[in-house]
Design an enzyme around this catalytic site. Structure first.
Site, PDB file in Angstrom:
ATOM      1  N   HIS A  59       0.872  -1.170   0.000  1.00  0.00           N
ATOM      2  CA  HIS A  59       0.000   0.000   0.000  1.00  0.00           C
ATOM      3  C   HIS A  59       0.910   1.221   0.000  1.00  0.00           C
ATOM      4  CE1 HIS A  59      -2.994  -2.870   2.054  1.00  0.00           C
ATOM      5  NE2 HIS A  59      -3.321  -2.756   0.784  1.00  0.00           N
ATOM      6  N   GLU A  62       1.865   3.516   3.085  1.00  0.00           N
ATOM      7  CA  GLU A  62       2.350   2.904   4.325  1.00  0.00           C
ATOM      8  C   GLU A  62       3.877   2.912   4.290  1.00  0.00           C
ATOM      9  OE1 GLU A  62       0.359  -0.866   4.712  1.00  0.00           O
ATOM     10  OE2 GLU A  62      -1.623   0.049   4.614  1.00  0.00           O
ATOM     11  N   HIS A 153       3.480  -3.735   6.941  1.00  0.00           N
ATOM     12  CA  HIS A 153       2.470  -2.706   6.683  1.00  0.00           C
ATOM     13  C   HIS A 153       2.400  -1.754   7.864  1.00  0.00           C
ATOM     14  CE1 HIS A 153       0.248  -4.600   3.183  1.00  0.00           C
ATOM     15  NE2 HIS A 153       1.008  -5.609   3.595  1.00  0.00           N
ATOM     16  N   GLU A 217       1.797  -5.440  11.054  1.00  0.00           N
ATOM     17  CA  GLU A 217       1.354  -4.048  11.103  1.00  0.00           C
ATOM     18  C   GLU A 217       2.229  -3.283  12.084  1.00  0.00           C
ATOM     19  OE1 GLU A 217      -1.035  -2.718   9.249  1.00  0.00           O
ATOM     20  OE2 GLU A 217      -1.799  -4.563   8.332  1.00  0.00           O
TER      21      GLU A 217
END
Length: 333
Positions: A59, A62, A153, A217
């Site tokens: 993404h 990010e 991410h 994450e």
């Protein structure tokens, strides 16, 4: 070229990228495969039992994982960090980064179920094909006993766990103890165990190559250059240790500090009438009591199941047919 800047070389879209290889002073072979894909193969006096894929930027907005991997690549090239296993670094979606957006046409991290015929409707389809091919080639070339893929991410919203991972459901293992050991040692706060196959990049490596894989994450989205990487110091320290030590074997159950959650279900957006019944800035892992109304879509009401559920990745703006959120319950050990 005898040096690569992971960020600068990848983001300079005006310059064509051709495959090229060279040796570092310590004998490490560098192979610059394609835009955002670079492989390091250390000169070893023994057979490495590991092969590691580290991906970031799937993404485009990010950016902290991209910057984190950039510092590691710089230190490999300068000789400050010595590898003990082949590593493939991937910067997934530089065009989206250039546009300061998550994706251009469709969510790239939903396209790794299979190779697809590229078309003009989504630039991400051809990109997913290229990234899967890069991983396939790498793991075929380095048929190591311990294959790994950490897809890095960061979340678009605040979270009750600043760092957490998603352990993909796959046909090779239900629970990767080596992965959980790494997550615990790197101070990742929580791990979600998926309930079904998906089409994420980490799932692809787990399912098709038996890799110890996870989507990790790391904090919250920020612009390039505005990330506070000191908040990820524990993770970076352990990742560097992981890359510079030879063995990660061992499937014994670990005593872990990681809080574990089971994904109970996903809510899929079926129409443009889809709506959540909570504020749009609600933090990840917010708990809902049994029978509380979560969402509604064309008259269908979604309520928290027995025992209550916590919500992760809520996003009412996803495309129709895509996941609008995950619902999880804490695993009591």
């Amino acid at each position: 070229m005898d040096h690569i800047s992971f960020i600068q070389n990848t983001l300079d879209l005006s310059v064509a990228v051709k495959e090229k290889s060279w040796l570092l002073t310590d004998g490490t072979l560098v192979i610059y495969h394609s835009r955002g894909v670079v492989e390091f193969v250390p000169s070893l006096d023994f057979t490495s039992n590991g092969a590691v894929v580290l991906s970031s930027g799937l993404h485009g907005n990010e950016t902290s994982p991209i910057e984190l991997l950039d510092t590691i690549i710089e230190d490999i090239q300068s000789g400050k960090l010595s590898l003990t296993q082949p590593c493939l670094f991937i910067y997934g979606h530089p065009a989206a980064t250039q546009q300061h957006t998550r994706f251009i046409d469709t969510n790239l991290n939903r396209l790794f179920s299979r190779y697809q015929t590229p078309d003009d409707s989504a630039v991400e389809v051809a990109l997913a094909n290229r990234l899967m091919e890069s991983v396939d080639r790498f793991f075929t070339k380095h048929d190591a006993q311990e294959k790994w893929h950490l897809d890095l991410h960061c979340a678009i919203r605040s979270s009750q766990h600043y760092t957490f991972a998603i352990h993909p459901y796959n046909s090779h293992y239900k629970r990767s103890e080596p992965l959980l050991r790494f997550l615990s040692q790197s101070k990742i706060e929580a791990c979600l165990f998926s309930e079904a196959p998906s089409s994420t990049f980490s799932w692809y490596s787990a399912e098709h190559h038996g890799a110890h894989a996870a989507t990790v994450e790391l904090g919250k989205v920020a612009k390039m250059g505005e990330n506070d990487l000191t908040l990820l110091a524990d993770f970076e320290k352990e990742l560097r240790h992981f890359l510079s030590h030879a063995s990660h074997k061992g499937n014994d159950k670990v005593t872990s500090s990681v809080i574990e959650y089971q994904v109970t279900r996903s809510i899929i957006k079926h129409s443009e009438q889809f709506e959540f019944h909570f504020p749009s800035d609600l933090a990840n892992f917010t708990q809902f009591n049994e029978n509380e109304l979560l969402a509604e879509d064309e008259g269908v009401k979604y309520r928290a199941q027995r025992g209550g559920e916590s919500i992760v990745f809520p996003n009412a703006k996803v495309e129709k047919g895509h996941r609008a959120c995950l619902l999880v319950q804490k695993i009591e050990n």
